[in-house]
Every structure is written in structure tokens, then in C-alpha cells.
Design a protein around this motif. Structure first.
Motif, PDB file in Angstrom:
ATOM      1  N   THR A 132       0.553  -2.993   5.745  1.00  0.00           N
ATOM      2  CA  THR A 132       0.078  -1.639   5.389  1.00  0.00           C
ATOM      3  C   THR A 132       1.029  -0.734   4.947  1.00  0.00           C
ATOM      4  OG1 THR A 132       0.359  -0.723   7.398  1.00  0.00           O
ATOM      5  CG2 THR A 132      -1.744  -1.802   6.851  1.00  0.00           C
ATOM      6  N   TRP A 133       0.860   0.213   4.202  1.00  0.00           N
ATOM      7  CA  TRP A 133       1.923   1.285   3.921  1.00  0.00           C
ATOM      8  C   TRP A 133       2.666   1.943   5.213  1.00  0.00           C
ATOM      9  CZ3 TRP A 133       3.192   6.088   4.812  1.00  0.00           C
ATOM     10  CH2 TRP A 133       4.128   7.044   3.963  1.00  0.00           C
TER      11      TRP A 133
ATOM     12  N   TRP B  87       4.722  -1.060  -2.266  1.00  0.00           N
ATOM     13  CA  TRP B  87       4.453   0.236  -1.555  1.00  0.00           C
ATOM     14  C   TRP B  87       5.850   0.998  -1.925  1.00  0.00           C
ATOM     15  CZ3 TRP B  87      -0.338   1.147  -0.261  1.00  0.00           C
ATOM     16  CH2 TRP B  87      -1.133   0.226   0.304  1.00  0.00           C
TER      17      TRP B  87
ATOM     18  N   THR C 189       2.815   9.599  -0.869  1.00  0.00           N
ATOM     19  CA  THR C 189       1.531   9.702  -0.237  1.00  0.00           C
ATOM     20  C   THR C 189       0.999  11.234  -0.182  1.00  0.00           C
ATOM     21  OG1 THR C 189       0.291   9.340   1.944  1.00  0.00           O
ATOM     22  CG2 THR C 189       2.611  10.090   2.144  1.00  0.00           C
TER      23      THR C 189
ATOM     24  N   TYR D 160      -2.075   6.320  -0.637  1.00  0.00           N
ATOM     25  CA  TYR D 160      -0.692   5.844  -0.599  1.00  0.00           C
ATOM     26  C   TYR D 160      -0.102   4.958  -2.041  1.00  0.00           C
ATOM     27  CZ  TYR D 160      -1.622   6.349   4.165  1.00  0.00           C
ATOM     28  OH  TYR D 160      -2.101   7.149   5.429  1.00  0.00           O
TER      29      TYR D 160
ATOM     30  N   ASP E 297      -4.597   2.394   2.740  1.00  0.00           N
ATOM     31  CA  ASP E 297      -3.635   1.622   3.665  1.00  0.00           C
ATOM     32  C   ASP E 297      -4.430   0.510   4.237  1.00  0.00           C
ATOM     33  OD1 ASP E 297      -1.110   1.488   4.847  1.00  0.00           O
ATOM     34  OD2 ASP E 297      -1.630   2.735   6.470  1.00  0.00           O
TER      35      ASP E 297
END
Length: 186
Positions: free
Chosen positions: A59-60, A96, A100, A135, A156
């Protein structure tokens, strides 16, 4: 052991490498300290006053946490030249980056706290699809509707096979002058 840089033929930057696995004689060197923290086999690139490397997510939030563990954040992209350099030096597709709008929809901020003075959104982005995309990533499009190395916004998520890493930017105290770095070629 020797830690050094190789000059790249394209762009402005250099790749870091280590010639053995034991500790370097210069343990206080920022690059040596970083190399002890980075996942084995990952390249560390130097550009200006920062080092760059890939960090795992998926995930971010997890990628950002891993960048913070290295002493930085997910990358803050300040201009077209940096955007292009990152895209050309990393497999930029679906990575990423540090942008955000999770705190306030539509108000994008860099994880580093730097001001947002440059963006490179793909055409029709950011779109906050289904109201859950907060994100930013390098989108994976080399040239989509005239936008080169563009960005997209995503949620995310943990289970996307394409988006599971980020690009970390770690500031350092080394001079950006290539001659200040020990050249270990030859």
C-alpha cells in the motif's frame, strides 16, 4: 570495502554500488549507512542532494512507512527534469510517489511536507474514481494523450498486482559535486 558512484551517460545522476558485503571503512558516510538499511539487491541512485531507491508496499501507507525508515519519504517531484529522470532511471510503471489528498479531497500535499509546485497528471486525472482515490502513482503510460511519464490517483490497496512498490527519496549531506564522491570504477 569500497562504496562509490558510477556516472550515468544520460541525465544528471549517478548509481551507487558496493564492492563487498563487509562494512566500509567510512561507516559515517550517508551512503554506507543507507546501504545497510536498503533491501539487498536494490539500486540506490544519487541526484542532487538526495538518494533514491525502491521501497516495498504494497500500500501507499506501507511504502511511505518504509521510506521513513530509510530517513526520507516517498519521492517529492519538484519539476519536469526530476520527473523525467525518475521515470528513466526506475521502472516507473505503477510506483507510488509521495503525493496524496487523503487529508482533504482535492488538496494534494507531498508526504515530505514540501509545497506542491509541480504536477504531471495524466489526461483526465486526478479523478478520485468512486470517491476512494487519494494516493498518486506513476501511471505506467510513457505518453498518454500527450502527457509523458504521467501520474494517476489510486486507492491505498493491498491486492493490486501492479502497484506494490514506491520510490523513496532520502536527503543526504554529500555535496552534489560528482568529484566529492569516491569514484570506484577501475
Amino acid at each position: 570495502c569500497t562504496v562509490g558512484f558510477t556516472k550515468q551517460s544520460l541525465g544528471t545522476g549517478s548509481k551507487a554500488f558496493v564492492l563487498c558485503d563487509a562494512l566500509s571503512d567510512s561507516e559515517g558516510d550517508p551512503l554506507t549507512k543507507l546501504m545497510k538499511k536498503v533491501k539487498p539487491g536494490r539500486e540506490i541512485l544519487k541526484r542532487g542532494n538526495s538518494f533514491y531507491t525502491i521501497v516495498d508496499g504494497p500500500t501507499w501507507g506501507e511504502a511511505e512507512a518504509n521510506a521513513v525508515k530509510l530517513g526520507g519519504h516517498l519521492v517529492t517531484i519538484n519539476d519536469w527534469e526530476e520527473n523525467k529522470w525518475l521515470a528513466e532511471n526506475f521502472e516507473y510503471m505503477y510506483k507510488w510517489i509521495g503525493l496524496t489528498d487523503s487529508a482533504h479531497e482535492g488538496v494534494f500535499k507531498w508526504a515530505s511536507g514540501d509545497s506542491v509546485n509541480y504536477t504531471n497528471w495524466d489526461a483526465d486525472q486526478p479523478d478520485n474514481y468512486k470517491g476512494i482515490q487519494d494516493y498518486a502513482i506513476f501511471s505506467g503510460h510513457w505518453n498518454y494523450k500527450g502527457i509523458k511519464y504521467g501520474w494517476d490517483d489510486l486507492q491505498d490497496m493491498k491486492n493490486d498486482k501492479n502497484v506494490n512498490q514506491g520510490i523513496a527519496e532520502i536527503p543526504h549531506n554529500l555535496s552534489s559535486n560528482e568529484n566529492d564522491a569516491q569514484n570506484c570504477e577501475g
